[in-house]
Design a protein around this motif. Sequence first.
Motif, PDB file in Angstrom:
ATOM      1  N   VAL A 123      -9.279 -10.059   0.121  1.00  0.00           N
ATOM      2  CA  VAL A 123     -10.204  -9.629   0.961  1.00  0.00           C
ATOM      3  C   VAL A 123      -9.220  -9.328   2.189  1.00  0.00           C
ATOM      4  O   VAL A 123      -9.426  -8.236   2.791  1.00  0.00           O
ATOM      5  CB  VAL A 123     -11.271 -10.561   1.260  1.00  0.00           C
ATOM      6  N   VAL A 124      -8.161 -10.183   2.404  1.00  0.00           N
ATOM      7  CA  VAL A 124      -7.415 -10.056   3.410  1.00  0.00           C
ATOM      8  C   VAL A 124      -6.742  -8.871   3.339  1.00  0.00           C
ATOM      9  O   VAL A 124      -6.266  -7.966   4.299  1.00  0.00           O
ATOM     10  CB  VAL A 124      -6.609 -11.155   3.567  1.00  0.00           C
ATOM     11  N   TRP A 125      -6.211  -8.636   2.071  1.00  0.00           N
ATOM     12  CA  TRP A 125      -5.223  -7.473   1.917  1.00  0.00           C
ATOM     13  C   TRP A 125      -6.056  -6.170   1.671  1.00  0.00           C
ATOM     14  O   TRP A 125      -5.591  -5.162   2.037  1.00  0.00           O
ATOM     15  CB  TRP A 125      -4.579  -7.704   0.413  1.00  0.00           C
ATOM     16  N   PHE A 126      -7.039  -6.179   1.040  1.00  0.00           N
ATOM     17  CA  PHE A 126      -7.874  -4.970   0.840  1.00  0.00           C
ATOM     18  C   PHE A 126      -9.133  -4.609   1.501  1.00  0.00           C
ATOM     19  O   PHE A 126      -9.911  -3.692   1.262  1.00  0.00           O
ATOM     20  CB  PHE A 126      -8.132  -4.856  -0.951  1.00  0.00           C
ATOM     21  N   VAL A 157     -15.442  -2.179  -1.074  1.00  0.00           N
ATOM     22  CA  VAL A 157     -15.389  -2.110  -2.356  1.00  0.00           C
ATOM     23  C   VAL A 157     -14.056  -2.375  -2.935  1.00  0.00           C
ATOM     24  O   VAL A 157     -13.937  -3.007  -4.118  1.00  0.00           O
ATOM     25  CB  VAL A 157     -16.083  -0.865  -3.014  1.00  0.00           C
ATOM     26  N   ALA A 158     -12.985  -2.020  -2.228  1.00  0.00           N
ATOM     27  CA  ALA A 158     -11.708  -1.967  -2.933  1.00  0.00           C
ATOM     28  C   ALA A 158     -11.117  -3.436  -3.000  1.00  0.00           C
ATOM     29  O   ALA A 158     -10.699  -3.622  -4.426  1.00  0.00           O
ATOM     30  CB  ALA A 158     -10.550  -1.418  -1.726  1.00  0.00           C
ATOM     31  N   SER A 159     -11.655  -4.507  -2.422  1.00  0.00           N
ATOM     32  CA  SER A 159     -11.212  -5.655  -2.677  1.00  0.00           C
ATOM     33  C   SER A 159     -11.819  -6.282  -4.088  1.00  0.00           C
ATOM     34  O   SER A 159     -11.233  -7.201  -4.917  1.00  0.00           O
ATOM     35  CB  SER A 159     -11.143  -6.859  -1.605  1.00  0.00           C
ATOM     36  N   VAL A 163     -10.371  -5.015  -7.029  1.00  0.00           N
ATOM     37  CA  VAL A 163      -9.189  -5.728  -7.473  1.00  0.00           C
ATOM     38  C   VAL A 163      -9.510  -6.982  -7.999  1.00  0.00           C
ATOM     39  O   VAL A 163      -8.695  -7.249  -9.041  1.00  0.00           O
ATOM     40  CB  VAL A 163      -8.223  -5.603  -6.295  1.00  0.00           C
ATOM     41  N   ILE A 164     -10.300  -7.670  -7.692  1.00  0.00           N
ATOM     42  CA  ILE A 164     -10.630  -9.124  -7.746  1.00  0.00           C
ATOM     43  C   ILE A 164     -11.318  -8.803  -9.428  1.00  0.00           C
ATOM     44  O   ILE A 164     -10.702  -9.328 -10.342  1.00  0.00           O
ATOM     45  CB  ILE A 164     -11.706  -9.763  -7.049  1.00  0.00           C
ATOM     46  N   THR A 165     -12.239  -8.004  -9.565  1.00  0.00           N
ATOM     47  CA  THR A 165     -12.820  -7.818 -11.067  1.00  0.00           C
ATOM     48  C   THR A 165     -11.655  -7.215 -12.107  1.00  0.00           C
ATOM     49  O   THR A 165     -11.584  -7.661 -13.310  1.00  0.00           O
ATOM     50  CB  THR A 165     -13.740  -6.455 -10.978  1.00  0.00           C
TER      51      THR A 165
END
Lengths: 267, 282
Positions: A122-125, A129-131, A134-136
């Motif tokens: 979340v800090v990075w993206f 939706v982007a974060s 990436v997590i998914t």
Amino acid sequence: MEKAFFSGAYSTSLRRVLVGGFFMLVMLAWQLGVQWFEVSPLVFPGPVAVLRSVYTGVASGEYWLHLGVTLHEILAGFALGAGAGFLLGVAIGQSRLLETVLYPYVVAFQTMPKVAIAPLFVVWFGFGVASKIVITATIVFFPVLANTIVGLRSAPRDQVDLMTACTASRWQVLWMVRFPHALPFVFAGLDIGIVLAVIGAIVGEFVGAQAGLGYLILQRNFSMDTAGVFAILIVLSLIGIGLHALVKVLARKVTFWAESFAETAGA
Amino acid sequence: MSSNTLFLAADAPLAAHAAAAASPRGAAAFGFDGIHKTYRSTDGQAVTALQDVSFHAAPGEFLTVVGPSGCGKSTLLRILAGIAQATSGTVSVGGKPSTGPSREIGVVFQAPVLLPWRTVLENTLVPAQVQRRDMAVARRRALDYLSMVGLKGFEGKYPRELSGGMQQRVGIARALVNDPGLLLMDEPFGALDAMTRETMNLELLRIKAQSGATVMLVTHSIPEAVFLGDRVVVMSPRPGRVTQIVQVDLPAQRTLDMINTDAFGAYVSGIRGNLNASGGLD
């Protein structure tokens, strides 16, 4: 009669009656139990309240935005993770060197709980939706990778010998034997991955989001709308079931020759 | 099992096939010279599988190799096919030393080894596709060979829809699809029942006569080796050595009746005596 009831194979229609009947029984017990013991709907709502919440959610259009966001995260994250897992799986499946050098990192990364890394993403993206994508993707990645490697490596020895005897190159062996042989394995990985993808998106939204079904769960939880939370849980589980069924159908279509798939457990 | 009746239907396309068979690149001779093969077993022991094996086959010859299980005859075939390496010694194909798989060679394995995601026709075309041959020609030839082995009408089926005997015949059509100069067969009918096996052997002789290829067929059945072979190479149990090479002077046109003749019996008992002497039969 009793024997057949417990051990026999049922006809399709009898099965439907049994499954449906038991479901109604459970719903009835739930509703009556909640009313009988006068449980507060804030703690544990009855099925009627939950269904009403699902209905208003759908009818008022409140779900659509959030459903769209979460589905977007699930599908994009799934595509990204599965694609990366498959490509790296092919690379590692082909090269012992890559396996030796890369695989320890892959395993180390896999042992890290993704929920624990989620705040970093979340800090990075960002909160969008982007974060979540990436997590998914990081959660979907591993099962697809592992299954791809196993599938490519487990091509029957005699099929490879046949190709070699025909003067096939390494790439021809990969393309004509290893790759199709690996497909049922890849689909087993995708099947695990799609169920995990739903979890990934929701975890991401829990950590920090502006929209999505996970975000909606948190919001309703704070406002003590417990029936509303239950309603979203149902929607999420429907999404999971639907996507899982979709992968199964696709698998049966694409890998029509595979007799049966090793039933794979979800999360 | 419909295998036997299917063969009756295979007679018609023979004439059609003659045109395709008239253009083989020519039979390829082969030879083994001083082949040794040792490998390490799982407990680290060095095991000698083949010891000083030497023999040669003339172009167009049908050579059978017979020996007890574990005598290394399959290993010998795998070395010739280029999918196993000899520890020492030389292999030659078509008069040239051979170091790996060759486009001259077609191989039929013990098991059919079909790719389950490909139809019968697509399986038959695998060698042509691998070697980037003219696919239109290969396709025509594949259809010819498939009907020759009695599989006309099954081209679009998948392997799992076929019986074991039919699958093995796909394997034979596949080995022939590039008209190889040398055909290697590793107990190709071992898994089939006796009836089907006899029919397949007759069929094989007919295919051999048509294609003109040199054939090396490995078997552990002495009657089969005598029935099929122009010469029979007899091997001892491990370490595999050649103990005898028998010239079979039976009429070139072999029939199943021949199996009951004294001459045939004499060859079989002669070879059995030789195997007994080397400890091959217990």
